[in-house]
Design an enzyme around this catalytic site. Structure first.
Site, short mmCIF file in Angstrom:
data_model
loop_
_atom_site.label_atom_id
_atom_site.label_comp_id
_atom_site.label_asym_id
_atom_site.label_seq_id
_atom_site.Cartn_x
_atom_site.Cartn_y
_atom_site.Cartn_z
N ASP A 65 0.80 -1.24 0.00
CA ASP A 65 0.00 0.00 0.00
C ASP A 65 0.82 1.28 0.00
OD1 ASP A 65 -2.62 -1.19 0.10
OD2 ASP A 65 -2.20 -1.76 2.17
N ASP B 139 -6.10 -4.20 -5.93
CA ASP B 139 -5.95 -2.87 -5.34
C ASP B 139 -4.59 -2.26 -5.67
OD1 ASP B 139 -7.53 -4.80 -3.98
OD2 ASP B 139 -7.76 -3.52 -2.23
N1 GLY Z 1 -7.09 -1.89 -0.32
C1 GLY Z 1 -8.01 -2.44 0.62
C2 GLY Z 1 -9.39 -1.98 0.36
O1 GLY Z 1 -9.71 -1.43 -0.67
O2 GLY Z 1 -10.20 -2.21 1.23
#
Ligand code: GLY
Length: 374
Positions: free
Chosen positions: A90, A151
């Site tokens: 992330d 993601d």
């Molecule tokens: N990246 C985790 C979510 O979108 O919840």
């Protein structure tokens, strides 16, 4: 529509101002009964609040926002230099709307260096042998070493911009390898997406799709589909590869085809539809940014352009008139979901929903395209 967008932005700015006082040095994540849970800069979502404040500044040029955005970005710098809570894919979510935004807005050299440093940290999760960015867990973890997540498409702009900032193509090469594998294995033949996918990390063989927050392994988790729409459109922007544009469009059409009548998505396109089904407004806010990004590259006279434009305008109207919070509430966009399957903030404010709602409004009103686009 422009008056509608302007009013919605003005209302959002008032709430952001209140929240700067309310949250102080803490960072909002998700909420329960309208109250944000706060953390000390330890979560994957902390960049979004900073990005909301930078957007508020860009729109209004009000110093209240500038001072707060600089302070919060300094906190993100501390985290990066201390290398705390960064063992995750992330990193783009954390540093594109923080140091990346500061570089874009203020041309601040230190912010540029920090953004490249963040990209270097993300590169530590790049498995060149597999052409993937490992989603979670320690690098080459026996269970998680071969797992990718849709993601992560949104972490690729950090790598693409690092190549542009340094002239070193290694970041872009890694991003292209990941995007190609995401396109091949996370996007399915019917244009829906897996949330995550496993490779055998010893042989590189593709194994299976699996969900993390979706209804089922083979279902289409709405937010994952939205990350794909926006992520592939951005990958096209950075590379000019028409395959990425086509993938963004295909995933967008799937998203639009499965929307309910009010044009705001349920949390999973395969969850049974009954009176209990939860929406995920954050997915629709992300998708709206993706639709807007796509429109930049589609032929205005084409059917696809009209389809995407209509979906964008209808979903924005519903979000503004039915999902935006009331004046004294904490979040900007209500009825987002973090994880319905785990009953974790299944229907409330989520900070990335606030961020992408704001980005979508600024795209519509001022053609400001957020910090992933550079
Ligand atoms: N990246 C985790 C979510 O979108 O919840």
């Amino acid at each position: 529509m422009t008056e509608l967008y302007k009013r919605a932005i003005e209302e959002a700015l008032e709430k952001v101002k209140m929240n700067i006082e309310r949250f102080g040095r803490a960072f909002p994540h998700t909420s329960t009964e309208g109250v944000y849970s706060l953390n000390d800069n330890t979560d994957w979502t902390d960049g979004f609040w900073v990005g909301v404040i930078w957007q508020a500044y860009e729109y209004s040029k009000d110093d209240v926002f500038l001072i707060a955005a600089r302070e919060k970005t300094a906190q993100m710098k501390e985290r990066l230099l201390a290398d705390k809570h960064l063992d995750t894919h992330d990193i783009g979510f954390l540093y594109t709307p923080t140091t990346g935004a500061k570089w874009q807005i203020e041309q601040d050299k230190e912010a540029k260096e920090l953004t490249v440093k963040a990209a270097n940290r993300l590169m530590e999760r790049y498995r060149e042998d597999l052409g993937i960015i490992q989603a979670w867990g320690p690098f080459k973890d026996p269970a998680l070493g071969g797992r990718i997540i849709i993601d992560c498409m949104m972490n690729m702009p950090l790598l693409f911009s690092a190549s542009a900032l340094t002239g070193d193509v290694k970041y872009k090469k890694a991003a292209v390898a990941f995007v190609d594998n995401a396109r091949k294995y996370l996007v399915r033949g019917d244009d829906s997406t897996y949330h995550t996918f496993y490779f055998d990390q010893n042989t590189g063989q593709p194994e299976r799709g699996a969900t993390h927050q979706g209804y089922a392994d083979g279902s289409t988790w709405t937010r994952g589909q939205a990350w794909a729409v926006l992520g592939f459109a951005l990958a096209y922007h950075y590379t000019g590869n028409p395959d990425y544009l086509e993938t963004s469009l295909r995933t967008a059409k799937y998203f639009i085809k499965h929307l309910p009548d009010n044009y705001v998505a349920h949390w999973d396109f395969d969850a049974p539809i009954d009176e209990h089904i939860k929406p995920d407004s954050s997915a629709s806010a992300i998708a709206a940014c993706g639709f807007h990004e796509l429109l930049q590259s589609l032929e205005p006279s084409s059917k696809d352009y009209q389809l995407v434009k209509e979906a964008l305008e209808k979903s924005m109207k519903t979000m503004i008139t039915e999902y935006a919070s009331k004046p004294d509430e904490q979040g900007l966009l209500d009825h987002g979901s973090y994880s319905v399957r785990d009953n974790n903030s299944p229907d409330d404010f989520v900070i990335w929903g606030d961020y992408f709602y704001m980005e979508a409004l600024l795209r519509m009103e001022k053609d400001l395209r957020g910090y992933w686009y550079n």
